[in-house]
Motif scaffolding. Structure first.
Motif, PDB file in Angstrom:
ATOM      1  N   THR A   1     -32.022 -20.801 -21.390  1.00 44.08           N
ATOM      2  CA  THR A   1     -31.923 -19.239 -21.515  1.00 44.08           C
ATOM      3  C   THR A   1     -33.238 -18.697 -21.238  1.00 44.08           C
ATOM      4  O   THR A   1     -33.099 -17.635 -20.439  1.00 44.08           O
ATOM      5  N   ARG A   2     -34.262 -19.141 -21.265  1.00 41.67           N
ATOM      6  CA  ARG A   2     -35.529 -18.640 -21.237  1.00 41.67           C
ATOM      7  C   ARG A   2     -35.797 -18.853 -19.739  1.00 41.67           C
ATOM      8  O   ARG A   2     -36.306 -18.005 -19.197  1.00 41.67           O
TER       9      ARG A   2
ATOM     10  N   GLU B   1     -35.901 -16.469 -14.355  1.00 49.21           N
ATOM     11  CA  GLU B   1     -35.477 -15.957 -13.098  1.00 49.21           C
ATOM     12  C   GLU B   1     -35.155 -14.765 -12.668  1.00 49.21           C
ATOM     13  O   GLU B   1     -35.123 -14.166 -11.622  1.00 49.21           O
ATOM     14  N   ARG B   2     -34.330 -14.021 -13.617  1.00 43.34           N
ATOM     15  CA  ARG B   2     -34.069 -12.794 -13.529  1.00 43.34           C
ATOM     16  C   ARG B   2     -35.277 -11.815 -13.418  1.00 43.34           C
ATOM     17  O   ARG B   2     -35.067 -10.852 -12.350  1.00 43.34           O
ATOM     18  N   PHE B   3     -36.006 -12.091 -14.092  1.00 41.86           N
ATOM     19  CA  PHE B   3     -37.463 -11.261 -14.062  1.00 41.86           C
ATOM     20  C   PHE B   3     -38.215 -11.588 -12.739  1.00 41.86           C
ATOM     21  O   PHE B   3     -38.405 -10.551 -11.943  1.00 41.86           O
ATOM     22  N   LEU B   4     -38.198 -12.552 -11.995  1.00 43.49           N
ATOM     23  CA  LEU B   4     -38.734 -12.884 -10.928  1.00 43.49           C
ATOM     24  C   LEU B   4     -37.959 -12.533  -9.872  1.00 43.49           C
ATOM     25  O   LEU B   4     -38.491 -11.925  -8.570  1.00 43.49           O
ATOM     26  N   ARG B   5     -36.688 -12.339  -9.685  1.00 43.98           N
ATOM     27  CA  ARG B   5     -35.632 -11.914  -8.631  1.00 43.98           C
ATOM     28  C   ARG B   5     -35.711 -10.374  -8.508  1.00 43.98           C
ATOM     29  O   ARG B   5     -35.311  -9.683  -7.668  1.00 43.98           O
TER      30      ARG B   5
END
Length: 239
Positions: free
Chosen positions: A221-222, A227-231
């Motif tokens: 989950t982390r 990944e969402r943060f970087l995208r």
């Protein structure tokens, strides 16, 4: 009990290969009797309140079993027998197929279940209940029925279930610490029942399901959050 149950499994093969038509036990001869899993020697009828409202096929059967077992003061015994039976069905391929195969004749299913329960020395309540499931073609639902029944027994004992998922089994000291933490959250009057699950797909960390809440501190989950943060696009105005 588990060893007696395992030794009874060859009875499945015998029942399936037998060409003789077996007779349905007398307990099923009367539809009204088949709904009561207690024996004729049961003590005087007493009112039993089901601790949880469960619905659907599994809810109806598990609630009926709870009432019958409670009336005879055999709740713990019936729960142990039922879970042993489910475990044996999962660990034995032939048994598992038999439980799911509704093409097997009704009288053959009933004969096999009756023989196994007798050999395993199950209580009358458990035996009669499993026979009714076999008679009504509900054996494929036994796993979920057993889980719902355990929900009822836990509610009766004031237990709250917590499912802990990790990649390896928690060391005893960590399990104890986690249990104490959860216990402090629910307060007095109830008891935490910890169930550990091993799931390599979470990669690491821990996931705790407790009182309809989920605490997810898994590496998987982390990683997804990172990944969402970087995208996400960078807002230049905030720089």
């Amino acid at each position: 009990m588990a060893s007696r149950l395992r030794s009874a499994l060859p009875l499945i093969n015998k029942a399936l290969t037998s060409s003789q038509r077996s007779s349905i036990p007398r307990v099923l001869a009367n539809p009204e009797v088949s709904r009561n899993f207690a024996t004729s020697a049961a003590p005087k009828e007493k009112k039993v309140k089901v601790p949880l409202a469960l619905y659907g096929v599994s809810g109806n059967y598990s609630s009926a079993l709870y009432i019958a077992a409670t009336k005879l003061n055999e709740l713990d015994k019936v729960e142990t027998e039922l879970l042993d039976f489910v475990e044996a069905s999962k660990n034995t391929p032939t048994f598992a197929l038999f439980m799911k195969d509704l093409s097997v004749r009704k009288d053959t299913r009933v004969k096999a279940i009756t023989d196994i329960c007798t050999h395993a020395k199950f209580s009358d309540v458990t035996r009669n209940f499993l026979v009714v499931l076999a008679e009504n073609g509900r054996l494929p639902h036994l796993d979920i029925i057993a889980k719902r029944f355990s929900e009822l027994t836990m509610a009766y004992r004031g237990e709250v279930k917590a499912i802990v998922t990790t990649v390896i089994e928690l060391p005893p000291e960590e399990e104890k610490e986690l249990k104490e933490t959860l216990q402090s959250l629910i307060g007095k009057g109830k008891k935490v029942h910890l169930e550990q699950k091993i799931d390599q797909s979470i990669l690491g960390g821990i996931v705790v399901e407790f009182s309809q809440k989920v605490f997810d501190a898994s590496i998987r989950t982390r990683a997804r959050q990172m990944e969402r943060f970087l995208r996400d696009p960078i807002n230049i105005d905030n720089l």
